[in-house]
Design a protein around this motif. Structure first.
Motif, mmCIF file in Angstrom:
data_model
loop_
_atom_site.group_PDB
_atom_site.id
_atom_site.type_symbol
_atom_site.label_atom_id
_atom_site.label_comp_id
_atom_site.label_asym_id
_atom_site.label_seq_id
_atom_site.Cartn_x
_atom_site.Cartn_y
_atom_site.Cartn_z
ATOM 1 N N SER A 194 0.848 -1.220 -0.093
ATOM 2 C CA SER A 194 0.085 0.015 -0.071
ATOM 3 C C SER A 194 0.833 1.082 0.008
ATOM 4 C CB SER A 194 -1.032 0.195 1.103
ATOM 5 O OG SER A 194 -1.597 1.152 1.202
ATOM 6 N N ALA A 195 0.582 2.363 -0.787
ATOM 7 C CA ALA A 195 1.451 3.634 -0.749
ATOM 8 C C ALA A 195 0.994 4.240 0.324
ATOM 9 C CB ALA A 195 0.799 4.322 -2.104
ATOM 10 N N SER A 196 0.209 4.047 1.147
ATOM 11 C CA SER A 196 0.022 4.633 2.463
ATOM 12 C C SER A 196 0.058 3.599 3.686
ATOM 13 C CB SER A 196 -1.170 5.452 2.490
ATOM 14 O OG SER A 196 -2.398 4.731 2.214
ATOM 15 N N ALA A 197 0.309 3.817 4.675
ATOM 16 C CA ALA A 197 0.434 3.057 5.794
ATOM 17 C C ALA A 197 -0.801 2.234 6.101
ATOM 18 C CB ALA A 197 0.926 3.735 6.956
ATOM 19 N N VAL A 198 -0.737 0.804 6.190
ATOM 20 C CA VAL A 198 -1.885 0.080 6.804
ATOM 21 C C VAL A 198 -1.544 -0.676 7.970
ATOM 22 C CG1 VAL A 198 -3.012 0.159 4.313
ATOM 23 C CG2 VAL A 198 -1.120 -1.850 5.220
ATOM 24 N N THR A 199 -2.506 -1.267 8.474
ATOM 25 C CA THR A 199 -2.472 -1.783 10.036
ATOM 26 C C THR A 199 -2.270 -3.272 9.960
ATOM 27 O OG1 THR A 199 -3.948 -0.053 10.711
ATOM 28 C CG2 THR A 199 -3.285 -1.933 12.337
ATOM 29 N N CYS A 200 -1.138 -4.079 10.330
ATOM 30 C CA CYS A 200 -1.047 -5.061 10.568
ATOM 31 C C CYS A 200 -2.177 -5.804 11.192
ATOM 32 C CB CYS A 200 0.261 -5.554 11.427
ATOM 33 S SG CYS A 200 0.714 -7.346 11.852
ATOM 34 N N ASP A 201 -2.494 -7.002 10.870
ATOM 35 C CA ASP A 201 -3.804 -7.633 11.424
ATOM 36 C C ASP A 201 -3.305 -8.346 12.700
ATOM 37 O OD1 ASP A 201 -5.488 -6.636 9.549
ATOM 38 O OD2 ASP A 201 -5.329 -8.602 8.296
ATOM 39 N N ALA A 202 -2.085 -8.596 12.865
ATOM 40 C CA ALA A 202 -1.730 -9.564 14.056
ATOM 41 C C ALA A 202 -1.457 -8.428 15.296
ATOM 42 C CB ALA A 202 -0.523 -10.142 13.802
ATOM 43 N N CYS A 203 -0.625 -7.290 15.133
ATOM 44 C CA CYS A 203 -0.085 -6.556 16.069
ATOM 45 C C CYS A 203 -0.487 -5.041 15.860
ATOM 46 C CB CYS A 203 1.397 -6.528 15.932
ATOM 47 S SG CYS A 203 2.090 -5.671 14.863
ATOM 48 N N GLY A 204 -1.072 -4.622 15.103
ATOM 49 C CA GLY A 204 -1.549 -3.339 14.659
ATOM 50 C C GLY A 204 -0.590 -2.301 14.346
ATOM 51 N N THR A 205 0.664 -2.607 14.095
ATOM 52 C CA THR A 205 1.821 -1.520 13.574
ATOM 53 C C THR A 205 1.342 -1.286 12.234
ATOM 54 O OG1 THR A 205 3.216 -2.716 14.992
ATOM 55 C CG2 THR A 205 4.078 -1.538 13.207
ATOM 56 N N ASP A 206 1.535 0.111 11.939
ATOM 57 C CA ASP A 206 1.306 0.424 10.504
ATOM 58 C C ASP A 206 2.562 0.188 9.853
ATOM 59 O OD1 ASP A 206 -1.138 1.739 11.353
ATOM 60 O OD2 ASP A 206 0.041 3.796 11.612
ATOM 61 N N THR A 207 2.356 -0.137 8.563
ATOM 62 C CA THR A 207 3.116 -0.788 7.710
ATOM 63 C C THR A 207 2.725 -0.757 6.258
ATOM 64 O OG1 THR A 207 4.511 -2.596 7.003
ATOM 65 C CG2 THR A 207 2.515 -3.220 7.689
ATOM 66 N N ASP A 208 3.883 -0.644 5.143
ATOM 67 C CA ASP A 208 3.140 -0.573 3.700
ATOM 68 C C ASP A 208 3.438 -1.857 3.251
ATOM 69 O OD1 ASP A 208 6.074 -0.769 3.823
ATOM 70 O OD2 ASP A 208 5.988 0.858 2.218
ATOM 71 N N ARG A 209 3.953 -2.937 3.594
ATOM 72 C CA ARG A 209 4.069 -4.262 3.380
ATOM 73 C C ARG A 209 3.509 -5.234 4.176
ATOM 74 N NH1 ARG A 209 9.918 -5.335 3.112
ATOM 75 N NH2 ARG A 209 9.804 -4.091 5.124
ATOM 76 N N ARG A 210 2.725 -6.193 3.688
ATOM 77 C CA ARG A 210 2.026 -7.269 4.194
ATOM 78 C C ARG A 210 2.033 -8.483 3.611
ATOM 79 N NH1 ARG A 210 -3.721 -5.119 6.092
ATOM 80 N NH2 ARG A 210 -3.763 -4.670 4.026
ATOM 81 N N TRP A 211 2.145 -9.420 4.307
ATOM 82 C CA TRP A 211 1.972 -10.871 3.749
ATOM 83 C C TRP A 211 0.832 -11.438 4.581
ATOM 84 C CZ3 TRP A 211 6.347 -8.133 4.264
ATOM 85 C CH2 TRP A 211 7.277 -7.975 3.274
ATOM 86 N N HIS A 212 0.398 -12.697 3.703
ATOM 87 C CA HIS A 212 -0.555 -13.544 4.258
ATOM 88 C C HIS A 212 0.103 -14.469 5.135
ATOM 89 C CE1 HIS A 212 -4.068 -12.366 1.805
ATOM 90 N NE2 HIS A 212 -3.326 -12.185 1.051
ATOM 91 N N ASP A 213 -0.639 -14.845 6.325
ATOM 92 C CA ASP A 213 -0.062 -15.624 7.337
ATOM 93 C C ASP A 213 -0.491 -17.037 7.543
ATOM 94 O OD1 ASP A 213 -2.632 -15.158 8.474
ATOM 95 O OD2 ASP A 213 -1.696 -14.631 10.415
#
Length: 79
Positions: free
Chosen positions: A47-66
């Motif tokens: 995502s070009a803007s920060a999105v929330t990690c579904d596990a810890c709630g940290t804002d990030t621009d890169r996420r993977w399926h767990d």
């Protein structure tokens, strides 16, 4: 070397009318020849803007399926 016409590459079995041609049209759906093949699924989201990690709630621009269907940050991903 002279330029060749594409018609020179047709054999006698080819009608040349394009009836066998496959075209990729916008919105076209391609059906699999093998119905047992599962469609590809994504493993990563950016995502070009920060999105929330579904596990810890940290804002990030890169996420993977767990594996549980959640999108998680690199720190929460079980590599």
């Amino acid at each position: 070397m002279d330029d060749a016409s594409l018609d020179e590459f047709l054999d006698d079995a080819d009608s040349g009318d394009g009836a066998d041609a496959v075209e990729d049209a916008p919105g076209a759906t391609v059906e699999s020849a093998d119905p047992a093949v599962d469609p590809a699924t994504t493993t990563y989201a950016w995502s070009a803007s920060a999105v929330t990690c579904d596990a810890c709630g940290t804002d990030t621009d890169r996420r993977w399926h767990d594996g549980d269907g959640r999108l998680v940050c690199p720190d929460c991903k079980d590599w």
